[in-house]
Scaffold this motif. Sequence first.
Motif, short mmCIF file in Angstrom:
data_model
loop_
_atom_site.label_atom_id
_atom_site.label_comp_id
_atom_site.label_asym_id
_atom_site.label_seq_id
_atom_site.Cartn_x
_atom_site.Cartn_y
_atom_site.Cartn_z
N ASP A 72 20.01 -36.58 32.69
CA ASP A 72 20.18 -36.42 34.13
C ASP A 72 18.93 -35.74 34.69
O ASP A 72 18.73 -34.54 34.50
N GLU A 73 18.10 -36.49 35.38
CA GLU A 73 16.86 -35.92 35.89
C GLU A 73 17.09 -34.80 36.89
O GLU A 73 16.23 -33.92 37.06
N TYR A 74 18.25 -34.78 37.54
CA TYR A 74 18.54 -33.70 38.48
C TYR A 74 18.82 -32.39 37.73
O TYR A 74 18.47 -31.30 38.21
N ASP A 75 19.45 -32.49 36.57
CA ASP A 75 19.60 -31.31 35.71
C ASP A 75 18.23 -30.77 35.32
O ASP A 75 17.97 -29.56 35.35
N VAL A 76 17.35 -31.68 34.92
CA VAL A 76 16.01 -31.26 34.50
C VAL A 76 15.25 -30.66 35.67
O VAL A 76 14.53 -29.66 35.52
N GLU A 77 15.40 -31.26 36.83
CA GLU A 77 14.74 -30.74 38.03
C GLU A 77 15.16 -29.29 38.28
O GLU A 77 14.33 -28.42 38.57
N ARG A 78 16.47 -29.00 38.18
CA ARG A 78 16.95 -27.63 38.38
C ARG A 78 16.39 -26.69 37.33
O ARG A 78 16.05 -25.54 37.63
N LEU A 79 16.30 -27.17 36.10
CA LEU A 79 15.78 -26.33 35.02
C LEU A 79 14.33 -25.92 35.29
O LEU A 79 13.98 -24.74 35.20
N VAL A 80 13.49 -26.87 35.62
CA VAL A 80 12.07 -26.55 35.80
C VAL A 80 11.84 -25.76 37.08
O VAL A 80 10.94 -24.90 37.15
N GLU A 81 12.65 -26.00 38.10
CA GLU A 81 12.54 -25.18 39.31
C GLU A 81 12.91 -23.73 39.01
O GLU A 81 12.26 -22.80 39.50
N THR A 82 13.96 -23.53 38.22
CA THR A 82 14.33 -22.18 37.81
C THR A 82 13.21 -21.53 37.01
O THR A 82 12.86 -20.36 37.23
N ALA A 83 12.65 -22.28 36.07
CA ALA A 83 11.57 -21.74 35.24
C ALA A 83 10.37 -21.32 36.07
O ALA A 83 9.74 -20.29 35.80
N SER A 84 10.05 -22.10 37.09
CA SER A 84 8.87 -21.80 37.90
C SER A 84 9.01 -20.51 38.68
O SER A 84 8.02 -19.94 39.14
N ARG A 85 10.26 -20.00 38.82
CA ARG A 85 10.51 -18.77 39.57
C ARG A 85 10.92 -17.60 38.68
O ARG A 85 11.22 -16.52 39.18
N THR A 86 10.93 -17.80 37.37
CA THR A 86 11.39 -16.77 36.44
C THR A 86 10.20 -15.95 35.93
O THR A 86 9.13 -16.49 35.67
N GLY A 87 10.41 -14.67 35.78
CA GLY A 87 9.35 -13.81 35.27
C GLY A 87 8.42 -13.33 36.37
O GLY A 87 8.63 -13.56 37.56
N ASP A 88 7.35 -12.67 35.96
CA ASP A 88 6.42 -12.07 36.92
C ASP A 88 5.45 -13.08 37.53
O ASP A 88 4.91 -12.85 38.60
N SER A 89 5.20 -14.18 36.84
CA SER A 89 4.26 -15.18 37.34
C SER A 89 5.02 -16.37 37.90
O SER A 89 6.23 -16.50 37.72
N SER A 90 4.33 -17.25 38.59
CA SER A 90 4.95 -18.45 39.14
C SER A 90 4.40 -19.68 38.44
O SER A 90 3.30 -19.66 37.88
N GLY A 91 5.18 -20.76 38.48
CA GLY A 91 4.76 -21.98 37.83
C GLY A 91 5.08 -22.00 36.35
O GLY A 91 5.65 -21.06 35.79
N ILE A 92 4.72 -23.09 35.70
CA ILE A 92 5.01 -23.32 34.27
C ILE A 92 3.70 -23.58 33.54
O ILE A 92 2.86 -24.35 34.01
N ASP A 93 3.56 -22.96 32.38
CA ASP A 93 2.33 -23.10 31.58
C ASP A 93 2.51 -23.97 30.34
O ASP A 93 1.56 -24.58 29.86
N VAL A 94 3.74 -23.99 29.81
CA VAL A 94 4.01 -24.75 28.58
C VAL A 94 5.37 -25.42 28.71
O VAL A 94 6.34 -24.79 29.14
N VAL A 95 5.43 -26.68 28.32
CA VAL A 95 6.69 -27.41 28.26
C VAL A 95 6.86 -27.96 26.85
O VAL A 95 5.92 -28.58 26.31
N VAL A 96 8.01 -27.73 26.25
CA VAL A 96 8.33 -28.32 24.95
C VAL A 96 9.57 -29.19 25.13
O VAL A 96 10.67 -28.68 25.39
N ALA A 97 9.39 -30.49 25.00
CA ALA A 97 10.49 -31.44 25.19
C ALA A 97 11.17 -31.68 23.84
O ALA A 97 10.94 -32.68 23.16
N ALA A 98 12.04 -30.73 23.45
CA ALA A 98 12.62 -30.74 22.11
C ALA A 98 14.05 -31.26 22.06
O ALA A 98 14.63 -31.34 20.97
N ALA A 99 14.65 -31.62 23.19
CA ALA A 99 16.02 -32.13 23.17
C ALA A 99 16.06 -33.46 22.41
O ALA A 99 15.24 -34.34 22.65
N GLY A 100 17.01 -33.58 21.49
CA GLY A 100 17.09 -34.81 20.71
C GLY A 100 18.47 -34.99 20.10
O GLY A 100 19.24 -34.04 20.00
#
Length: 241
Positions: A72-100
């Motif tokens: 579900d790409e909308y699930d993934v969209e929510r995940l990466v949007e959450t990640a981009s706002r988590t922690g002290d910095s903004s955005g994403i530096d590393v993605v590991v597509a390990a779901a299988g």
Amino acid sequence: MELQETTAVVTGGTRGIGRAVALAFAEAGATVVIGARDGADVSETVAALEDRLESADRSGAAAAGLRTDVRDEYDVERLVETASRTGDSSGIDVVVAAAGVYHGDAGETPTDEESYTALDDHWQINGRGVFATIRESLPHLNDGARVLVPTGAIARDPKPGYGSYAISKATAEAVARGFAADTQYTVGCLDPGQVATALSGGGGRDPEDVAGMFVWGATDADRDVLDGNVLGLAEWKRATR
């Protein structure tokens, strides 16, 4: 190798390679955001990540997770949007597509006996899921971001009995090559060999023993060599010995 002041997203982050990589990233100081289909497993793994950050004294880093179905790409969209706002910095530096997923016992699902249901779900999760993970991450990736796709020799060297699972892993590698060719980001595959997970039938290396390969891939691996290619254990060991 350090990942301080970086944010990493790991799909399939509650089991096998994904969980081991998420924990290794936390140990290296990254803010780690995981996604997986079982909400209870996500909560348990986030707690483990927070413990790892605390024990490693990684101030400024954080851990989070969302129930995520990569079909579900909308699930993934929510995940990466959450990640981009988590922690002290903004955005994403590393993605590991390990779901299988692997439907059946490893080596006992020949192509000529494969069900359409297994084919479709292998492709949806192992192939399209990688596509969705990378595609939805793109608007949130920082300059210099890296995307890592776990793979295995079965994607390039078919053996009897691996059916549509092998086909889906070949698809994942092709997806990585496509994004490497068409975007400015470093997108590559890492092949840790046979790892003892549910997908492999439990035989092989402990996931924790190969998690460092992904820390290397996220930090010190040569971008030009990684981009659009598959790096294996030999390259990792030569680079880090």
